[in-house]
Design a protein around this motif. Sequence first.
Motif, PDB file in Angstrom:
ATOM      1  N   ARG A  14      -4.730  -2.321 -22.729  1.00 16.96           N
ATOM      2  CA  ARG A  14      -3.320  -3.135 -22.398  1.00 16.96           C
ATOM      3  C   ARG A  14      -3.853  -4.347 -21.817  1.00 16.96           C
ATOM      4  N   HIS A  15      -4.808  -4.089 -20.749  1.00 18.64           N
ATOM      5  CA  HIS A  15      -5.404  -5.326 -19.903  1.00 18.64           C
ATOM      6  C   HIS A  15      -6.615  -5.760 -20.404  1.00 18.64           C
ATOM      7  N   GLY A  16      -6.954  -5.764 -21.609  1.00 21.91           N
ATOM      8  CA  GLY A  16      -8.140  -6.240 -22.646  1.00 21.91           C
ATOM      9  C   GLY A  16      -9.447  -5.820 -22.205  1.00 21.91           C
ATOM     10  N   LEU A  17      -9.680  -4.617 -21.535  1.00 20.02           N
ATOM     11  CA  LEU A  17     -10.873  -4.059 -21.494  1.00 20.02           C
ATOM     12  C   LEU A  17     -11.125  -3.724 -22.762  1.00 20.02           C
ATOM     13  N   LYS A  18     -12.443  -3.650 -23.268  1.00 20.98           N
ATOM     14  CA  LYS A  18     -12.919  -2.898 -24.488  1.00 20.98           C
ATOM     15  C   LYS A  18     -12.920  -1.513 -24.469  1.00 20.98           C
ATOM     16  N   VAL A  19     -12.552  -0.664 -25.282  1.00 21.29           N
ATOM     17  CA  VAL A  19     -12.554   0.757 -25.444  1.00 21.29           C
ATOM     18  C   VAL A  19     -12.772   1.070 -26.997  1.00 21.29           C
ATOM     19  N   SER A  20     -13.356   2.302 -27.244  1.00 20.39           N
ATOM     20  CA  SER A  20     -13.224   2.838 -28.745  1.00 20.39           C
ATOM     21  C   SER A  20     -11.877   3.288 -28.812  1.00 20.39           C
ATOM     22  N   GLN A  21     -11.708   3.171 -30.178  1.00 15.54           N
ATOM     23  CA  GLN A  21     -10.353   3.619 -30.717  1.00 15.54           C
ATOM     24  C   GLN A  21     -10.494   5.245 -30.857  1.00 15.54           C
ATOM     25  N   GLY A  22      -9.458   5.934 -30.773  1.00 14.04           N
ATOM     26  CA  GLY A  22      -9.570   7.193 -30.711  1.00 14.04           C
ATOM     27  C   GLY A  22      -8.213   7.846 -30.966  1.00 14.04           C
ATOM     28  N   LEU A  23      -8.145   9.375 -30.938  1.00 12.71           N
ATOM     29  CA  LEU A  23      -6.972  10.164 -30.990  1.00 12.71           C
ATOM     30  C   LEU A  23      -6.920  11.396 -30.162  1.00 12.71           C
ATOM     31  N   ALA A  24      -5.835  11.521 -29.514  1.00 15.70           N
ATOM     32  CA  ALA A  24      -5.833  12.719 -28.524  1.00 15.70           C
ATOM     33  C   ALA A  24      -5.277  14.060 -29.454  1.00 15.70           C
ATOM     34  N   VAL A  25      -5.880  14.905 -29.650  1.00 10.81           N
ATOM     35  CA  VAL A  25      -5.488  16.102 -30.262  1.00 10.81           C
ATOM     36  C   VAL A  25      -5.548  17.451 -29.568  1.00 10.81           C
ATOM     37  N   THR A  26      -4.952  18.685 -30.199  1.00 11.38           N
ATOM     38  CA  THR A  26      -5.016  19.854 -29.475  1.00 11.38           C
ATOM     39  C   THR A  26      -5.335  21.042 -30.293  1.00 11.38           C
ATOM     40  N   ASP A 184      -0.362  -0.881 -10.328  1.00 18.02           N
ATOM     41  CA  ASP A 184      -0.217   0.074  -8.866  1.00 18.02           C
ATOM     42  C   ASP A 184      -1.138   1.145  -8.964  1.00 18.02           C
ATOM     43  N   ALA A 185      -2.550   0.883  -9.281  1.00 16.80           N
ATOM     44  CA  ALA A 185      -3.300   2.123  -9.398  1.00 16.80           C
ATOM     45  C   ALA A 185      -3.954   2.289  -7.883  1.00 16.80           C
ATOM     46  N   THR A 186      -4.336   3.559  -7.614  1.00 15.81           N
ATOM     47  CA  THR A 186      -5.140   3.809  -6.200  1.00 15.81           C
ATOM     48  C   THR A 186      -6.488   3.614  -6.484  1.00 15.81           C
ATOM     49  N   LEU A 187      -6.866   3.867  -7.739  1.00 13.57           N
ATOM     50  CA  LEU A 187      -8.218   4.020  -8.045  1.00 13.57           C
ATOM     51  C   LEU A 187      -8.407   3.576  -9.687  1.00 13.57           C
ATOM     52  N   ALA A 188      -9.355   2.640  -9.969  1.00 15.98           N
ATOM     53  CA  ALA A 188      -9.439   2.448 -11.420  1.00 15.98           C
ATOM     54  C   ALA A 188     -11.100   2.494 -11.653  1.00 15.98           C
ATOM     55  N   GLU A 189     -11.437   3.287 -12.365  1.00 15.18           N
ATOM     56  CA  GLU A 189     -13.017   3.467 -12.081  1.00 15.18           C
ATOM     57  C   GLU A 189     -13.603   3.619 -13.570  1.00 15.18           C
ATOM     58  N   ILE A 190     -14.772   2.872 -14.069  1.00 13.80           N
ATOM     59  CA  ILE A 190     -15.444   3.047 -15.282  1.00 13.80           C
ATOM     60  C   ILE A 190     -16.831   3.788 -15.011  1.00 13.80           C
ATOM     61  N   ASN A 191     -17.045   4.779 -15.445  1.00 15.28           N
ATOM     62  CA  ASN A 191     -18.529   5.380 -15.454  1.00 15.28           C
ATOM     63  C   ASN A 191     -18.703   6.358 -16.412  1.00 15.28           C
ATOM     64  N   PRO A 192     -19.411   5.788 -17.463  1.00 13.06           N
ATOM     65  CA  PRO A 192     -20.000   4.566 -17.565  1.00 13.06           C
ATOM     66  C   PRO A 192     -19.457   3.349 -18.176  1.00 13.06           C
ATOM     67  N   GLU A 198     -25.460  -4.207 -29.363  1.00 12.62           N
ATOM     68  CA  GLU A 198     -24.938  -5.545 -30.046  1.00 12.62           C
ATOM     69  C   GLU A 198     -24.498  -6.364 -28.793  1.00 12.62           C
ATOM     70  N   ARG A 199     -24.745  -5.921 -27.563  1.00  8.47           N
ATOM     71  CA  ARG A 199     -24.591  -6.343 -26.335  1.00  8.47           C
ATOM     72  C   ARG A 199     -23.033  -6.651 -25.987  1.00  8.47           C
ATOM     73  N   GLU A 200     -22.192  -5.828 -26.405  1.00  9.31           N
ATOM     74  CA  GLU A 200     -20.911  -5.668 -26.176  1.00  9.31           C
ATOM     75  C   GLU A 200     -20.839  -4.923 -24.729  1.00  9.31           C
ATOM     76  N   VAL A 201     -19.902  -5.254 -23.788  1.00  7.45           N
ATOM     77  CA  VAL A 201     -19.579  -4.393 -22.659  1.00  7.45           C
ATOM     78  C   VAL A 201     -18.207  -3.623 -22.763  1.00  7.45           C
ATOM     79  N   LYS A 202     -18.597  -2.501 -22.561  1.00  6.92           N
ATOM     80  CA  LYS A 202     -17.184  -1.388 -22.981  1.00  6.92           C
ATOM     81  C   LYS A 202     -17.122  -0.355 -21.998  1.00  6.92           C
ATOM     82  N   ALA A 203     -15.724   0.379 -22.003  1.00  4.31           N
ATOM     83  CA  ALA A 203     -15.633   1.234 -20.926  1.00  4.31           C
ATOM     84  C   ALA A 203     -15.609   2.615 -21.745  1.00  4.31           C
ATOM     85  N   LEU A 204     -16.755   3.460 -21.430  1.00  6.32           N
ATOM     86  CA  LEU A 204     -16.892   4.564 -22.298  1.00  6.32           C
ATOM     87  C   LEU A 204     -16.216   5.854 -21.603  1.00  6.32           C
ATOM     88  N   ASP A 205     -15.605   5.578 -20.312  1.00  3.38           N
ATOM     89  CA  ASP A 205     -15.050   6.811 -19.713  1.00  3.38           C
ATOM     90  C   ASP A 205     -13.902   5.994 -18.708  1.00  3.38           C
TER      91      ASP A 205
END
Length: 387
Positions: A14-26, A184-192, A198-205
Amino acid sequence: MDLLEYQGKQLFARHGLKVSQGLAVTTVEDALIAADEVGYPVVVKAQVLIGGRGKAGGVKLAANESEAREHAGNILGMDIKGHTVRTVWIEHASDIASEYYASVLLDRSAKQPLVMFSVEGGVDIEEVAERTPEKLIRHHVDALAGLSHDEGVQIARDGGADDDVVDGVADALVALYEVWLEEDATLAEINPLIVTPEREVKALDSKVSLDGNALYRHPENQSLSDKENEDPLERRAKEEGLQFVKLDGDIGILGNGAGLVMSTLDVVSHAGGAPANFLDAGGGSNAETIKQAVDLILANEAVKAVLVNIFAGITRCDEVALGLIAAFGEIKPSVPFVVRLDGTNDVEGRRLLGEAALPNVHSAKTMNEAAEMVVALAAGQSVGAVA
Ligand code: GDP
Ligand code: MN
């Protein structure tokens, strides 16, 4: 309020950080449908509110359908440090050239937001901080000015990010800061935080904690609370508007005012007991609140004795006594209670309790005395002075 990885990533997006598309399933079947949709290879990721999923076998790459079936089957239902996996997140697998680390939180001692960045990501960041603190960049932000792109560039350079991704890292840091601030987060962390070939910077977690007290400002985030993994007693307390935290011991605690309840926990621990919960019935708590609170405490099967510690200012001890009497009438507790009533209308409160002659309810004059009594009762010993 901690978010699952995929929920955090949705906020990131929502804030423009790059992430991979995915789906949550059970289910495994849905995992395969999801994998087809995002395209192989995929990564199958356990969604639990605990880190180190990878090491525990909760993050697996799958090149094809049979691998996806195997991994989803293994991971769904898996126990990761006491957390049962009920949901997996399936995303298209990324190729990784580098794993960085980034986070934003409030540094209370400096009274400023703190951005941290390291090119030593993907591993336990506490270890990096301990062994090679120079590799963890700590940058305080002027809260009024916010984090500028230029500052982001400086942080990336100071941390030793590859030259060609310095801009991409700066964009990611600015976006992460925006997540932290605006959600209003108390913590926002990306690791890794990864750099792809291709030199794209992306949040994997993602690891995001939202401030529960600010949730009313974010109606769109209210559905994110993890109902399934939330403690059922804490969920019920929330619905009833009680400040309740479940603890591991066997002595139920009920008090009014967070400070008093905190010190009650301390005094009980000091007397050798183990509190089963924190419960603040609040200032001005009336008979109905007390009844609900008693009901909630006793819903925890570990509870062997209960301490009611009231120091009444706005609250009136006679109201508390009436609440206890009503609660005993309905619930008929099988465990002993120790009640200490002090402050507004305490004489009247004690008189009401005395007249009601509730079975197995003991009266104490001071907090220390009350704590010692309740610890003895929880241990199955008898004490004198029934109310
Ligand atoms: P954590 O163990 O709970 O922190 O879970 P992460 O989401 O951070 O995943 C753990 C590790 O799995 C990462 O550090 C990566 O090395 C690896 N991993 C996760 N997703 C992918 C992916 O899409 N591709 C590749 N190649 N590795 C991945
Ligand atoms: Mn991680």
